[in-house]
Design an enzyme around this catalytic site. Sequence first.
Site, short mmCIF file in Angstrom:
data_model
loop_
_atom_site.label_atom_id
_atom_site.label_comp_id
_atom_site.label_asym_id
_atom_site.label_seq_id
_atom_site.Cartn_x
_atom_site.Cartn_y
_atom_site.Cartn_z
N ASP A 116 6.90 2.90 -6.47
CA ASP A 116 7.08 2.62 -7.90
C ASP A 116 8.53 2.75 -8.33
O ASP A 116 8.82 3.05 -9.48
CB ASP A 116 6.20 3.57 -8.72
CG ASP A 116 6.51 5.04 -8.42
OD1 ASP A 116 7.41 5.31 -7.58
OD2 ASP A 116 5.88 5.92 -9.04
N CYS A 119 10.04 6.59 -5.43
CA CYS A 119 9.46 7.28 -4.28
C CYS A 119 10.35 8.41 -3.76
O CYS A 119 9.84 9.43 -3.29
CB CYS A 119 9.14 6.29 -3.17
SG CYS A 119 10.56 5.33 -2.59
N HIS A 226 11.54 2.45 1.41
CA HIS A 226 10.56 3.40 0.86
C HIS A 226 10.68 4.76 1.54
O HIS A 226 10.83 4.85 2.76
CB HIS A 226 9.14 2.86 1.05
CG HIS A 226 8.08 3.73 0.44
ND1 HIS A 226 7.81 3.76 -0.91
CD2 HIS A 226 7.21 4.60 1.01
CE1 HIS A 226 6.83 4.61 -1.15
NE2 HIS A 226 6.45 5.14 0.00
N HIS A 301 2.52 -2.36 -1.59
CA HIS A 301 2.64 -2.51 -0.14
C HIS A 301 4.04 -2.10 0.29
O HIS A 301 5.03 -2.58 -0.26
CB HIS A 301 2.41 -3.97 0.28
CG HIS A 301 1.05 -4.47 -0.08
ND1 HIS A 301 0.70 -5.82 -0.02
CD2 HIS A 301 -0.07 -3.82 -0.48
CE1 HIS A 301 -0.57 -5.96 -0.38
NE2 HIS A 301 -1.06 -4.77 -0.67
#
Length: 307
Positions: A116, A119, A226, A301
């Site tokens: 989002d 992270c 991420h 994802h």
Amino acid sequence: MLRLRCKAKNGTHLMQGLTHQSCVQELKHKVEELTGIPCDVQKIMVGYPPSSLDLRNGDATLNDYPIKSGDTLIVEEEKNKPKPPAVPAAAPIGVPKGPVLEDAVPTLQRRVVPADNSCLFTSVHYVVEGGVYEPTCAPEMRGLIAQIVASDPTAYCEAVLGKTNEEYCAWIRREDTWGGAIEVSILSKFYQCEICVVDTQTVRVDRFGEDAGYQKRVLLIYDGIHYDPLQKALAGSDAPPQTVFSTADDVTLAQALELADEARRKRQFTDVNRFALRCMVCQTGLVGQKEARQHAKDTGHTNFGEV
């Protein structure tokens, strides 16, 4: 000889007679003697912010934990902690015992957090707070970083930030901006702990705060766009995970690199210097870092591979 202070609701007590070679069970019995809190419902925390110690192994020595002379241990009673299972009666002579469960050992694992744009902040908060997931922590973490940067415009100048101090502070508070090395370095100093980021593409570890002499270490895993926190947890157990480790714990750090290598072999990484990407979840073709970020934001994802 360790000189520790035990802080509980019934006052602060000086703990004597313990050394780094004392076992965990000795510490628990000393705490029970001073506070009246039974060993099996003690929650012992140390450091700032306080982080819980995983003291399930009663035979381990205090040398295995980030405890040093002069520390204050904060002790609370875990009122909702389930009672330990009853010890089964010994099997009659000649009757073989049941099989030993080989997986009854905490293993290092990734704890997935939402993609989002926050992270990094969610992951750092999770590990420094001892495995407490707080999905709304990002604005507070962003504000904290902005305050630290604004308070020292000399150290955090345009040459360091890539923006003016004022522009950076406004930028980092936005919900759609991503954290990186600068933010990890700031949070390492604030929480007084080493933050190790293992990279799944290069299988290397970047250690922030390595030379600061910190006693605590937390671990994140990074795939190019991420971040997720790493934790040790016991399969099938409700016990809280371990997210804070000693900086002397090279075994856990090696396990983190093994996780990164496994992810690399499965091509679970994003090379932001190349453009042809594919989402390994829905097989969508993507071009460049910008599209990968937007796809992660839209779908959640976070598993990308090179085409």
